[in-house]
Write an enzyme that holds these catalytic residues in place. Structure first.
Site, PDB file in Angstrom:
ATOM      1  CE  LYS A   1      22.804  26.793 116.024  1.00  0.00           C
ATOM      2  NZ  LYS A   1      21.852  27.896 116.283  1.00  0.00           N
TER       3      LYS A   1
ATOM      4  CD  GLU B   1      33.974  40.661 113.620  1.00  0.00           C
ATOM      5  OE1 GLU B   1      33.888  39.645 114.335  1.00  0.00           O
ATOM      6  OE2 GLU B   1      33.739  40.662 112.407  1.00  0.00           O
TER       7      GLU B   1
ATOM      8  CD  GLU C   1      33.261  34.668 106.770  1.00  0.00           C
ATOM      9  OE1 GLU C   1      33.815  35.254 107.740  1.00  0.00           O
ATOM     10  OE2 GLU C   1      32.264  35.119 106.177  1.00  0.00           O
TER      11      GLU C   1
ATOM     12  CB  CYS D   1      32.458  39.056 108.811  1.00  0.00           C
ATOM     13  SG  CYS D   1      31.950  38.503 107.174  1.00  0.00           S
TER      14      CYS D   1
HETATM   15  P1  ADP Z   1      27.542  35.551 117.046  1.00  0.00           P
HETATM   16  O1  ADP Z   1      28.247  36.264 118.137  1.00  0.00           O
HETATM   17  O2  ADP Z   1      27.716  36.135 115.708  1.00  0.00           O
HETATM   18  O3  ADP Z   1      26.143  35.164 117.369  1.00  0.00           O
HETATM   19  P2  ADP Z   1      28.259  32.822 117.488  1.00  0.00           P
HETATM   20  O4  ADP Z   1      29.529  32.168 117.104  1.00  0.00           O
HETATM   21  O5  ADP Z   1      27.890  32.857 118.904  1.00  0.00           O
HETATM   22  O6  ADP Z   1      28.370  34.240 116.849  1.00  0.00           O
HETATM   23  O7  ADP Z   1      27.033  32.187 116.700  1.00  0.00           O
HETATM   24  C1  ADP Z   1      27.087  31.805 115.347  1.00  0.00           C
HETATM   25  C2  ADP Z   1      26.292  30.524 115.186  1.00  0.00           C
HETATM   26  O8  ADP Z   1      26.948  29.494 115.926  1.00  0.00           O
HETATM   27  C3  ADP Z   1      24.867  30.588 115.744  1.00  0.00           C
HETATM   28  O9  ADP Z   1      24.008  29.804 114.923  1.00  0.00           O
HETATM   29  C4  ADP Z   1      25.029  29.961 117.115  1.00  0.00           C
HETATM   30  O10 ADP Z   1      23.831  29.442 117.641  1.00  0.00           O
HETATM   31  C5  ADP Z   1      26.026  28.864 116.802  1.00  0.00           C
HETATM   32  N1  ADP Z   1      26.770  28.348 117.957  1.00  0.00           N
HETATM   33  C6  ADP Z   1      27.174  29.023 119.054  1.00  0.00           C
HETATM   34  N2  ADP Z   1      27.820  28.184 119.907  1.00  0.00           N
HETATM   35  C7  ADP Z   1      27.826  26.961 119.331  1.00  0.00           C
HETATM   36  C8  ADP Z   1      28.337  25.672 119.703  1.00  0.00           C
HETATM   37  N3  ADP Z   1      28.982  25.473 120.847  1.00  0.00           N
HETATM   38  N4  ADP Z   1      28.146  24.641 118.852  1.00  0.00           N
HETATM   39  C9  ADP Z   1      27.534  24.826 117.677  1.00  0.00           C
HETATM   40  N5  ADP Z   1      27.009  25.994 117.283  1.00  0.00           N
HETATM   41  C10 ADP Z   1      27.146  27.058 118.088  1.00  0.00           C
END
Ligand code: ADP
Length: 494
Positions: free
Chosen positions: A191, A397, A266, A300
């Site tokens: 995903k 960060e 990570e 990161c």
């Molecule tokens: P960023 O702020 O770098 O976008 P996120 O942690 O929000 O960091 O997103 C990183 C990845 O995790 C993206 O692919 C996002 O769609 C996914 N993501 C965010 N929330 C969830 C969740 N509850 N379950 C699974 N994947 C998620």
């Protein structure tokens, strides 16, 4: 804008980029659904296309397809054949590098020359490095102290891996997860971030072209809370491999704990980058500026907390400023560009909020800090001088083009301050004193420490954080190990 984009892109890449895309399940793309998400060009704010916000039913189909490939052709494939197919996939990424690079430059706002020279080689290297492993994954015979017994271990894959990637390195992160997971014999549902789906979808096509069986690599596009959550909660997913924010990492860690899934995380970093006065200051400052503003600081392992021995602060600040002044802000696909926009309007607003509080805690904005450009989400390269350790610009960060510069007076004072943050991803040390270099490197709480260099990365060298930066290394044998389980077989010879 489509016309302008067309002139900047390869015809094939442009056609793929502006087409609507659904999830890639069981070897083919599905259509977009009614909940499709707009993807935006961060350099202009304009819509590029729409991708499916994959729902739980389609996520289930993707996981079932991966499960079938794991039980079937991919899971039972002879190791030498798996190696050959992963090498073939690396070949295809190389052959299509110019096209793939344009997707990450467009959706991520990354300077194309950087994507071509950093991201693409790194993705190829991951597949080449891990392609060498399938024929070398072996267990051991175990010298147990039990008479008439033969004990051995086998290394076995886990099953279906949910690979969740962020928007800053879409193709690289996909490769960093897929290559070891597949080499170990697992199948994957990937995903990508909803902001950057194109290169992952194209990678899934290339996997089929390389000869990987349908279902071995699936891609579900969509938002984290819906698609991502449905994927990580699926009972048939054996392992979650996540790269992203600390907040989402903590949430997924808790959920993996409840469902007893394997997980590796990570997460972020606020990385102390230390320059002692005896270092090659010109070189150190050049590296400091490069890592701070590379990809607008949305990395990161950005060395975004620069700690400089007091007598060298003025020289370092002047050199960093000179580097910042020379950056050319523009569209990622424009070859003149050396710094692109931030990934979204919401993200730029968040970075700006950090700068609003600096004055109140003793720091000053030495340069930058303003929006720039006629459209898109551009922010000037920025430096904040002398903020306190407790200031959020130091402790958190920011993930933007904001370099904080803090003076220090001795190694004894430096180390506890550098270790005071919650993260522990990377650190850098610049000094010409070998004893000091090794002493400080081993005292810093960081998964990777670079000495007289910064940001080197190679598929053979383990990479991953301590503390709130997560756990589970990428790269090297450790990167493979986290996609394997050990089975112990006891056999009576009596
Ligand atoms: P960023 O702020 O770098 O976008 P996120 O942690 O929000 O960091 O997103 C990183 C990845 O995790 C993206 O692919 C996002 O769609 C996914 N993501 C965010 N929330 C969830 C969740 N509850 N379950 C699974 N994947 C998620």
């Amino acid at each position: 804008m489509t016309a302008a984009l067309e002139s900047l892109m390869l015809p094939k890449a442009h056609t793929f980029a502006v087409a609507e895309h659904g999830a890639f399940i069981d070897g083919a793309e599905t259509g977009v659904n009614e909940h499709a998400i707009d993807t935006l060009d961060p350099a202009t704010g304009q819509v590029i296309t729409r991708v499916a916000d994959t729902d739980a039913t389609a996520v289930d189909r993707a996981v079932q397809s991966a499960g079938k490939a794991f039980e079937g052709e991919w899971g039972s494939m002879l190791p030498a054949r798996r190696e050959a197919l992963l090498h073939r996939l690396a070949d295809l990424i190389e052959e299509n590098a110019a096209e793939l690079a344009q997707y990450d430059a467009l959706e991520g706002g990354k300077p194309l020359s950087y994507v071509e020279s950093v991201d693409l080689p790194l993705a190829v290297e991951q597949f080449r490095y891990y392609a060498g492993w399938p024929t070398k994954i072996q267990g051991a015979t175990v010298p147990v102290s039990t008479p008439d017994t033969h004990v051995y271990t086998r290394k076995v894959p886990l099953g279906v891996v949910a690979a969740i990637t962020p928007w800053n390195f879409p193709l690289c992160q996909a490769a960093i997860k897929l290559a070891p997971a597949l080499a170990a014999g697992n199948t994957v549902v990937l995903k990508p971030s909803e902001l950057t789906s194109l290169s992952s979808l194209r990678l899934a096509q290339l996997a089929i072209e390389a000869g990987l069986p349908a279902g071995t690599v699936n891609v579900v596009t969509g938002a984290g809370a819906g698609t991502g959550q449905a994927l990580v909660s699926h009972p048939q997913v054996a392992k979650i491999s996540f790269t992203g924010s600390e907040a989402t990492g903590r949430h997924l860690g808790a959920s993996a704990g409840r469902s007893l899934k394997h997980i590796s995380l990570e997460l972020g970093g606020k990385n102390p980058h230390v320059i002692f006065a005896d270092a090659d200051i010109a070189k150190a400052a050049a590296y400091a500026a490069t890592t701070a503003y590379f990809y607008s600081g949305q990395v990161c392992f950005s060395g975004s907390r620069l700690m400089v021995e007091r007598s060298a602060v003025d020289e370092v600040l002047a050199a960093v400023r000179e580097h910042a002044d020379a950056l050319v802000l523009g569209h990622g696909l424009d070859r003149a560009t050396t710094m692109g926009p931030l990934s979204s309007a919401a993200h730029r607003d968040k970075v700006e909020r950090y700068l609003e509080t600096v004055a109140g805690t003793g720091g000053t904005v030495a340069f930058g800090g303003n929006r720039t450009g006629e459209s898109g989400y551009f922010l000037e390269p920025t430096a904040v001088l002398n903020p306190s350790d407790a200031d959020p610009v130091v402790a958190e960060e920011i993930f933007g083009p904001v370099l904080v510069i803090q003076p220090f007076d001795s190694a004894e004072e430096l180390v506890p301050r550098a270790n005071s943050g919650k993260y522990g991803l990377t650190a850098g040390v610049w000094t010409n004193d070998v004893r000091k270099a090794h002493t400080v490197a081993r005292q810093l709480q960081a998964g990777t420490v670079w000495v007289n260099t910064y940001a080197d990365y190679n598929a053979a060298a383990p990479f991953g954080g301590f503390k709130a930066s997560g756990f589970g290394k990428d790269c090297g044998p450790e990167g493979l190990e986290k996609y394997l389980e050990t089975q112990t077989v006891w056999m009576s010879l009596a």
